[in-house]
Structure formats: structure tokens, C-alpha cells
Design an enzyme around this catalytic site. Sequence first.
Site, PDB file in Angstrom:
ATOM      1  NE  ARG A 184      63.150  28.069  33.760  1.00 41.69           N
ATOM      2  CZ  ARG A 184      62.654  27.922  32.533  1.00 41.69           C
ATOM      3  NH1 ARG A 184      63.463  27.885  31.496  1.00 41.69           N
ATOM      4  NH2 ARG A 184      61.379  27.809  32.342  1.00 41.69           N
TER       5      ARG A 184
ATOM      6  CB  THR B 247      61.479  27.046  22.811  1.00 42.12           C
ATOM      7  OG1 THR B 247      61.903  27.229  24.150  1.00 42.12           O
ATOM      8  CG2 THR B 247      61.712  25.603  22.431  1.00 42.12           C
TER       9      THR B 247
HETATM   10  N1  ASP Z   1      59.794  26.362  27.308  1.00 43.69           N
HETATM   11  C1  ASP Z   1      60.947  27.223  27.340  1.00 43.69           C
HETATM   12  C2  ASP Z   1      61.472  27.276  28.737  1.00 43.69           C
HETATM   13  O1  ASP Z   1      60.698  27.409  29.657  1.00 43.69           O
HETATM   14  C3  ASP Z   1      60.666  28.575  26.854  1.00 43.69           C
HETATM   15  C4  ASP Z   1      59.749  28.676  25.656  1.00 43.69           C
HETATM   16  O2  ASP Z   1      59.463  27.703  25.007  1.00 43.69           O
HETATM   17  O3  ASP Z   1      59.266  29.762  25.344  1.00 43.69           O
HETATM   18  O4  ASP Z   1      62.666  27.251  28.916  1.00 43.69           O
END
Ligand code: ASP
Length: 337
Positions: free
Chosen positions: A233, A205
Site C-alpha cells: 500500500r 505521519t
Molecule cells: N497520510 C498517512 C498515510 O496515509 C498517514 C497519516 O498521515 O496519518 O500513509
Amino acid sequence: MKILNVIGVAILLIIATTACDDAESPQTEWALALHGGAGTISREMPDSLKQQYYDGLRNALRVGEIVLREGGSALDAVEVVVNSLEDNPLFNAGRGAVFTIDGKHELDAAIMDGSTLAAGALTGLTTVKNPISLARKVMEDSPHIFFSGQGAEQFADQTDVERVENEYFRTDTRYRQWQRSQTNEAMNLMDPNNAIWVEGEKFGTVGAVALDMNGNLAAATSTGGMTNKQFGRVGDVPIIGSGTFANHVAAISATGWGEQIMRNVSANTIANYMEFHGASLQEALNFVLTERLNPGDGGFVAVDKDGNISMQMNSAGMYRGSVNSRGDRVVMIWEEE
Ligand code: ASP
């Protein structure tokens, strides 16, 4: 009379010393921190790739720094920083986003203005090149905070944001990760202890937080979510207070296992822990990472109203960097480098 003179001189000396101390430690006028995802990032990464990550983080820091140094707003800074990371195919946001279970890309993003609590969020975007810029338009040009799927695309139709084919987000690296995930049972489990978190398979992210010269805080986060995520999702990123939050106390952006970050309303908990417990930014991040989340869940970058920066994770690594008006500058991936 003589005594009074001595006292006068002593007072002057104290004032002069204090002024001198202040000159030595100027206030932090602005501050900026960013992340490009957390997870089990192997130290065995080839130097050339490591360099590409550092360059990507530095470039993103630079564009934000220019905004803040010239007196621009924290909101402008976090938007341009996230744009830069969205455009970089190394990171799981914008181009380079992970694949969903049916081989597409669905993007989430959120932005928040700490001075007004205004926020804009989107989930399930499929054709918007820079989701964070659309999130800003949700915040500024709509009466709502959060649009999803078809509605989010419809909102985009009313704006001038750049649109792309869904294929634009694809990279070969992400495609190979997705293919591997189809054949590996463990990859389908949303568990950081499973193979989805092994080298190169982290979800990732991008995010940024900033304090500007006017004392305003802002946070922005953008993501492709998790490899193989199922129909519709929604992760923590666009849930205000979970993956993204800013108020008058602090601005926070999260990365890691979204389901865990969400159930602990993590970003908001950090700000509240500071406000209601009198904790420092550092202590508040540490509290959530150790008392609420489990080892390996992820990390946060955050800045408070005094310009303190904290970047902490409970995973092996987190792509991250920060800079402030005092000239402190850092770009890191692991705990110690
Ligand atoms: N937090 C993000 C999600 O679950 C993924 C990530 O930050 O690695 O969509």
C-alpha cells in the site's frame, strides 16, 4: 515658498512614519512549521505523555530553527526537523512506525525543493533508519524522483545512509495497537469514522515546511503509513502533490487519511488555489479541508513565500508547531489549548 516648505515637511513626515511602521513590523526572513500527525487525539491524555509530545515537537523545531537562523537552506531545515521526529518513537515515522498487516514496517517519505521543483520520494522502505535523508539523495543523486520497495532498498545500497533491521522501527505501543487491530473488525476499515481513529490508534505521519532567508521554500514528509496496511500500500506522503509539495508559492505537508488526501491531490491543490485564485495560505488550506476533504480526514502545515504559516486540520487534533524570524513560536495539539 512658505507653502512649498510646509509640503516638504509633510512629505518628510510621511516618509518617516512609513519607515517607522516598517521598523515595527519587520519582514519575516524565515519561517518553519512541522507536524507529528493528525487524528482523534484524546484530551484525556496523561500530562506526562502530553509533555513528551510537546518536548518532541519543541526539540524538532529547535534543530530546524538553528539551521534557518544561521542562514541555512529550507531543504536542510526540513530534513533535520524530520530526522528528529523520525528518531522519536512517539511519532509514526522511522522508529515508532506502525505495523503492516503482516507485522512488518514499511516506510514512505518525500522531500521537495520549491525553488527548482526538484523532488525525491520513496515507498516501502524496510531498512533505512531515516527515510527522509534517502529521499533527499534520490532528489540530488539520481536522475529519478520516486523509487519503490526493492528498488528503493537497492538505491539505498549505493549510498551511505544508516541501515537498520526492520525490528528497529518496532515499539511496544505500536505492537499493541497492531494486535488490537487484528481483533477489531472496524480497525481494518480505512475510514476515519471507524475505530482506527480512536484515541491512540491514529496513523500519524511527520512533516516540515520552511522558508529560508534566500526566499526558498521546501517541504518534507515521512511516515510508517497506516496500521494494518496491506501488501505494498502506498499512501499520500510520497506522492508529489498529494502529501508533499513545494513551489515558488508555498510549501505544504499533509497528514491524515492518505487515500482521501491523494484523491484530492491536496498539497498541490493548496498551492494552485493560491496561485490561480489569489487566495491566502489560510484560505487555501481552509478550502481543501472544508470543500475537498471530509471532516476527520486530517490536516496540513504550510508556509508561503512571504513567511506566512498556516496549520489547520479538520480532525480533533494535530501535533504541530511553528517558529519564525520574528520570534513567533507555538506548539499545539488541539484546536484550543
Ligand atoms: N497520510 C498517512 C498515510 O496515509 C498517514 C497519516 O498521515 O496519518 O500513509
